[in-house]
Design a protein around this motif. Structure first.
Motif, PDB file in Angstrom:
ATOM      1  N   GLU A 162     -63.695  73.686 100.188  1.00 36.60           N
ATOM      2  CA  GLU A 162     -61.868  74.678  99.550  1.00 36.60           C
ATOM      3  C   GLU A 162     -61.589  75.274 100.633  1.00 36.60           C
ATOM      4  O   GLU A 162     -61.691  75.985 101.301  1.00 36.60           O
ATOM      5  CB  GLU A 162     -62.709  74.934  98.095  1.00 36.60           C
ATOM      6  CG  GLU A 162     -63.935  74.341  97.652  1.00 36.60           C
ATOM      7  CD  GLU A 162     -62.500  73.380  96.485  1.00 36.60           C
ATOM      8  OE1 GLU A 162     -61.389  73.096  96.792  1.00 36.60           O
ATOM      9  OE2 GLU A 162     -63.239  72.938  95.900  1.00 36.60           O
ATOM     10  N   ASN A 163     -60.123  75.251 100.380  1.00 35.34           N
ATOM     11  CA  ASN A 163     -58.982  75.745 101.164  1.00 35.34           C
ATOM     12  C   ASN A 163     -58.328  75.974  99.551  1.00 35.34           C
ATOM     13  O   ASN A 163     -57.155  74.902  99.370  1.00 35.34           O
ATOM     14  CB  ASN A 163     -58.248  75.433 101.519  1.00 35.34           C
ATOM     15  CG  ASN A 163     -56.861  76.371 102.325  1.00 35.34           C
ATOM     16  OD1 ASN A 163     -56.648  77.818 101.662  1.00 35.34           O
ATOM     17  ND2 ASN A 163     -56.452  75.594 104.200  1.00 35.34           N
ATOM     18  N   PRO A 212     -53.887  72.678 101.452  1.00 31.88           N
ATOM     19  CA  PRO A 212     -55.071  73.254 100.627  1.00 31.88           C
ATOM     20  C   PRO A 212     -55.110  72.063 100.509  1.00 31.88           C
ATOM     21  O   PRO A 212     -55.302  70.747  99.501  1.00 31.88           O
ATOM     22  CB  PRO A 212     -53.962  73.871  99.602  1.00 31.88           C
ATOM     23  CG  PRO A 212     -52.856  72.402  99.747  1.00 31.88           C
ATOM     24  CD  PRO A 212     -52.455  73.234 101.051  1.00 31.88           C
ATOM     25  N   THR A 213     -56.995  71.643  99.392  1.00 29.48           N
ATOM     26  CA  THR A 213     -57.735  71.453  98.943  1.00 29.48           C
ATOM     27  C   THR A 213     -57.210  71.330  96.947  1.00 29.48           C
ATOM     28  O   THR A 213     -57.510  69.983  96.434  1.00 29.48           O
ATOM     29  CB  THR A 213     -58.883  72.015  99.152  1.00 29.48           C
ATOM     30  OG1 THR A 213     -59.444  72.961  98.184  1.00 29.48           O
ATOM     31  CG2 THR A 213     -59.785  70.508 100.326  1.00 29.48           C
ATOM     32  N   LYS A 214     -56.757  72.651  96.933  1.00 25.53           N
ATOM     33  CA  LYS A 214     -56.064  73.016  95.671  1.00 25.53           C
ATOM     34  C   LYS A 214     -55.399  73.568  95.530  1.00 25.53           C
ATOM     35  O   LYS A 214     -54.670  74.605  95.906  1.00 25.53           O
ATOM     36  CB  LYS A 214     -57.331  72.939  94.963  1.00 25.53           C
ATOM     37  CG  LYS A 214     -58.822  72.351  94.577  1.00 25.53           C
ATOM     38  CD  LYS A 214     -59.589  73.254  93.675  1.00 25.53           C
ATOM     39  CE  LYS A 214     -60.996  72.350  93.347  1.00 25.53           C
ATOM     40  NZ  LYS A 214     -61.903  72.520  92.781  1.00 25.53           N
ATOM     41  N   VAL A 215     -54.106  73.333  94.806  1.00 21.47           N
ATOM     42  CA  VAL A 215     -52.830  74.382  93.940  1.00 21.47           C
ATOM     43  C   VAL A 215     -53.151  74.294  92.655  1.00 21.47           C
ATOM     44  O   VAL A 215     -53.149  73.269  91.551  1.00 21.47           O
ATOM     45  CB  VAL A 215     -51.488  73.886  94.248  1.00 21.47           C
ATOM     46  CG1 VAL A 215     -50.406  74.742  94.086  1.00 21.47           C
ATOM     47  CG2 VAL A 215     -51.329  73.394  95.754  1.00 21.47           C
ATOM     48  N   ILE A 216     -53.237  75.972  92.260  1.00 21.73           N
ATOM     49  CA  ILE A 216     -53.048  76.552  90.866  1.00 21.73           C
ATOM     50  C   ILE A 216     -51.404  77.076  90.786  1.00 21.73           C
ATOM     51  O   ILE A 216     -51.615  77.915  91.409  1.00 21.73           O
ATOM     52  CB  ILE A 216     -53.769  77.059  90.775  1.00 21.73           C
ATOM     53  CG1 ILE A 216     -55.597  76.792  90.960  1.00 21.73           C
ATOM     54  CG2 ILE A 216     -54.161  77.955  89.065  1.00 21.73           C
ATOM     55  CD1 ILE A 216     -56.312  77.457  90.620  1.00 21.73           C
ATOM     56  N   LEU A 217     -51.032  75.576  90.128  1.00 17.32           N
ATOM     57  CA  LEU A 217     -49.866  76.540  89.817  1.00 17.32           C
ATOM     58  C   LEU A 217     -49.455  77.245  88.600  1.00 17.32           C
ATOM     59  O   LEU A 217     -49.762  76.529  87.711  1.00 17.32           O
ATOM     60  CB  LEU A 217     -48.567  75.122  90.164  1.00 17.32           C
ATOM     61  CG  LEU A 217     -47.244  75.484  89.422  1.00 17.32           C
ATOM     62  CD1 LEU A 217     -46.224  76.604  90.675  1.00 17.32           C
ATOM     63  CD2 LEU A 217     -46.183  73.797  89.833  1.00 17.32           C
ATOM     64  N   GLU A 244     -43.849  66.126  94.831  1.00 18.01           N
ATOM     65  CA  GLU A 244     -43.729  66.751  96.782  1.00 18.01           C
ATOM     66  C   GLU A 244     -44.325  66.828  96.734  1.00 18.01           C
ATOM     67  O   GLU A 244     -45.102  67.051  97.640  1.00 18.01           O
ATOM     68  CB  GLU A 244     -42.291  68.130  95.776  1.00 18.01           C
ATOM     69  CG  GLU A 244     -40.974  67.884  96.229  1.00 18.01           C
ATOM     70  CD  GLU A 244     -40.544  66.954  97.167  1.00 18.01           C
ATOM     71  OE1 GLU A 244     -40.230  66.864  98.374  1.00 18.01           O
ATOM     72  OE2 GLU A 244     -40.030  66.035  97.050  1.00 18.01           O
ATOM     73  N   ILE A 245     -45.538  67.912  96.418  1.00  8.71           N
ATOM     74  CA  ILE A 245     -47.047  68.332  96.812  1.00  8.71           C
ATOM     75  C   ILE A 245     -48.137  66.982  97.020  1.00  8.71           C
ATOM     76  O   ILE A 245     -48.464  66.943  98.266  1.00  8.71           O
ATOM     77  CB  ILE A 245     -47.566  69.494  95.796  1.00  8.71           C
ATOM     78  CG1 ILE A 245     -46.741  70.443  96.280  1.00  8.71           C
ATOM     79  CG2 ILE A 245     -48.793  69.457  96.170  1.00  8.71           C
ATOM     80  CD1 ILE A 245     -46.971  71.761  94.819  1.00  8.71           C
ATOM     81  N   SER A 246     -47.662  66.161  96.024  1.00 11.33           N
ATOM     82  CA  SER A 246     -48.631  64.485  95.746  1.00 11.33           C
ATOM     83  C   SER A 246     -47.266  64.225  97.094  1.00 11.33           C
ATOM     84  O   SER A 246     -49.121  63.555  97.783  1.00 11.33           O
ATOM     85  CB  SER A 246     -48.484  64.188  94.842  1.00 11.33           C
ATOM     86  OG  SER A 246     -48.926  65.246  93.434  1.00 11.33           O
ATOM     87  N   LYS A 247     -46.566  64.628  97.122  1.00 11.23           N
ATOM     88  CA  LYS A 247     -45.845  63.367  98.473  1.00 11.23           C
ATOM     89  C   LYS A 247     -46.534  63.785  99.305  1.00 11.23           C
ATOM     90  O   LYS A 247     -46.736  62.547 100.484  1.00 11.23           O
ATOM     91  CB  LYS A 247     -44.829  63.213  97.846  1.00 11.23           C
ATOM     92  CG  LYS A 247     -43.950  62.560  99.240  1.00 11.23           C
ATOM     93  CD  LYS A 247     -42.458  63.061  98.857  1.00 11.23           C
ATOM     94  CE  LYS A 247     -41.353  61.879 100.090  1.00 11.23           C
ATOM     95  NZ  LYS A 247     -40.109  62.297 100.337  1.00 11.23           N
ATOM     96  N   PRO A 250     -50.789  64.517 100.143  1.00  9.92           N
ATOM     97  CA  PRO A 250     -51.750  63.607  98.907  1.00  9.92           C
ATOM     98  C   PRO A 250     -53.159  63.990  98.284  1.00  9.92           C
ATOM     99  O   PRO A 250     -53.527  63.477  97.113  1.00  9.92           O
ATOM    100  CB  PRO A 250     -51.632  61.918  99.322  1.00  9.92           C
ATOM    101  CG  PRO A 250     -51.539  62.797 100.454  1.00  9.92           C
ATOM    102  CD  PRO A 250     -50.979  64.068 100.569  1.00  9.92           C
ATOM    103  N   LYS A 251     -54.230  64.515  98.971  1.00  9.97           N
ATOM    104  CA  LYS A 251     -55.211  64.408  99.139  1.00  9.97           C
ATOM    105  C   LYS A 251     -55.470  66.258  97.743  1.00  9.97           C
ATOM    106  O   LYS A 251     -56.709  66.157  97.782  1.00  9.97           O
ATOM    107  CB  LYS A 251     -55.675  64.496 100.225  1.00  9.97           C
ATOM    108  CG  LYS A 251     -56.523  63.160 100.631  1.00  9.97           C
ATOM    109  CD  LYS A 251     -57.224  63.346 101.550  1.00  9.97           C
ATOM    110  CE  LYS A 251     -57.411  61.935 102.225  1.00  9.97           C
ATOM    111  NZ  LYS A 251     -57.960  61.844 103.838  1.00  9.97           N
TER     112      LYS A 251
END
Length: 345
Positions: A162-163, A212-217, A244-247, A250-251
Motif C-alpha cells: 500500500e501507498n 499511490p495505491t489509494k487516494v482519500i480526497l 485527472e487522477i484516474s487518467k 489509472p490503478k
C-alpha cells in the motif's frame, strides 16, 4: 517582500504582529509616497484596505494581492465579486484568516524555491555527466537521483503493498495520520487554505509523484469562502480532480469523503464565526448529495462522514470541534474508525 497600504492603525498593528509571528516582519516595506512604484515593484505581496481604485491600480503590478474586507461588504455591494475573485487575489476580515492566507503563500513560495533548487542541482549533475562515458553516466545518474530525491516517498515502507495519500485542505493537514494509523504507509498531502482549484494545480507534486495505491480526497469547504462559485462549479472541479487522477494513475483507487458539517450556533462558546463565516450545512448537504450520486454512477467509493459527525440538530457535534469548522481529537477518532474500514480492506 510585503508592501503595506493599510489606513486603519489598529489593523496595521494586527498585520505587523502576524508577520512577526511568521518571522517575516523584516520583509515589510513601509509606505513611502515618493517612491511607491519602486517599492511595490520589489514586493511579492501587497496587503491593502478595500478600495476599488487601489485594487485596480495595484492589479497592474501583477503581484499577490491581499485585501482587507469590512463586515458585510460583499452582501451590500454585489459588484465586488467581479473585482476580487481573480487569480492571486485573497480577501480576509479577521486576523485568523490573514494568518492562514500568509502561511499558505509562504509555504508555496518555500516549496517553489525547494523545487527550483532541486531542479538546478539535477541540471548541473546532468551537465557534468555529459563529460563521462555512457556507462559511467548512467551509473552516476542513478546515484545522484537517489541522493537528491528528498521527499516523503523515502518514508514509505517499500515492502508494503500500500501507498495511501490523504489529499485536501486544513482538515486533512491537521489530521495526525501517524498517530491514528500506525505501521501503514501514508502521506499527508493536506494544505491549509486549499480549494478545489489549488488541488487541480498541484496534483503532480501532491499525488502523482507518490504513485499511490489509494487516494482519500476531502476538499471543497474553502471554496465557499475563498471563491464566489456555485455548488455546481465546485462539484465539477471535484469531478475533474477524480478524472485527472484516474487518467494519470489509472490503478489508483479513489475514495471521496463527504464534506464535513459545520456548527454556526453563535450561542456555543466554542464556535468562532470568523472561521465558520458564511458556510452552511444546507450547501454542504447539497454538494454531498451530488457527489454521492456521481460516485455511485462511476463505481467510486463515497465515504459518508457528514452523518458520523453531526449532532441531533444536524450540526457538527460541538464535542468534535475546536471552532465550529475544524475537528478536534475526539472528532478525528470518529473519522479514523470509519476510514480504517476502507484503508485496511
Amino acid at each position: 517582500m510585503i508592501f503595506l497600504s493599510i489606513e486603519d492603525i489598529l489593523d496595521k498593528k494586527n498585520v505587523l504582529n502576524i508577520l512577526k509571528e511568521l518571522y517575516i516582519k523584516d520583509k515589510v516595506i513601509d509606505i513611502d509616497k515618493n517612491h511607491k512604484d519602486l517599492k511595490i515593484d520589489k514586493a511579492k505581496v501587497i496587503i491593502i484596505d478595500y478600495n476599488e481604485e487601489k485594487i485596480k491600480e495595484y492589479q497592474k503590478y501583477k503581484k499577490i494581492l491581499i485585501v482587507k474586507l469590512k463586515s458585510n461588504l460583499i452582501k451590500k455591494n454585489k459588484n465586488i465579486s467581479t473585482l476580487l475573485y481573480k487569480k492571486n487575489i485573497y480577501t480576509y476580515n479577521s486576523k485568523n484568516e490573514l494568518r492562514e492566507i500568509l502561511t499558505y503563500i509562504y509555504k508555496q513560495e518555500k516549496r517553489n524555491k525547494l523545487i527550483f533548487a532541486f531542479l538546478t542541482v539535477i541540471i548541473l549533475c546532468i551537465f557534468s555527466f555529459l563529460t563521462y562515458n555512457q556507462n559511467k553516466k548512467i551509473l552516476m545518474s542513478k546515484k545522484v537521483l537517489q541522493e537528491k530525491k528528498i521527499n516523503k516517498v523515502e518514508l514509505l515502507n517499500k515492502n508494503k503493498n500500500e501507498n495511501i495519500i490523504f489529499l485536501g485542505d486544513s482538515l486533512t493537514e491537521l489530521y495526525e495520520l501517524d498517530k491514528y494509523f500506525k505501521d501503514i504507509p501514508l502521506v499527508n498531502s493536506g494544505t491549509c487554505g486549499f480549494t478545489t482549484e489549488d488541488i487541480i494545480k498541484n496534483l503532480k507534486d501532491y499525488v502523482y509523484i507518490y504513485n499511490p495505491t489509494k487516494v482519500i480526497l476531502l476538499i471543497g469547504t474553502n471554496d465557499f469562502t475563498l471563491t464566489n462559485d456555485s455548488n455546481e462549479e465546485i462539484v465539477e472541479r471535484i469531478k475533474h480532480i477524480i478524472n485527472e487522477i484516474s487518467k494519470y494513475r489509472p490503478k489508483t483507487e479513489i475514495f471521496i469523503e463527504s464534506l464535513y458539517p459545520i456548527n454556526n450556533n453563535e450561542d456555543e462558546s466554542k464556535v468562532d464565526m470568523k472561521m465558520v463565516r458564511d458556510r452552511t450545512n444546507e450547501r454542504i448537504q447539497e454538494i454531498n448529495s451530488t457527489l454521492e450520486e456521481y460516485c455511485k454512477s462511476n463505481n467510486i467509493k463515497y465515504i459518508d462522514m457528514y452523518n458520523e459527525l453531526t449532532d441531533e440538530e444536524g450540526n457538527l457535534n460541538i464535542e468534535y470541534t475546536v471552532d465550529g469548522l475544524h475537528v478536534n481529537n475526539e472528532g478525528y477518532e470518529i473519522i479514523t474508525k470509519k476510514l480504517k474500514k476502507y484503508i485496511e480492506e
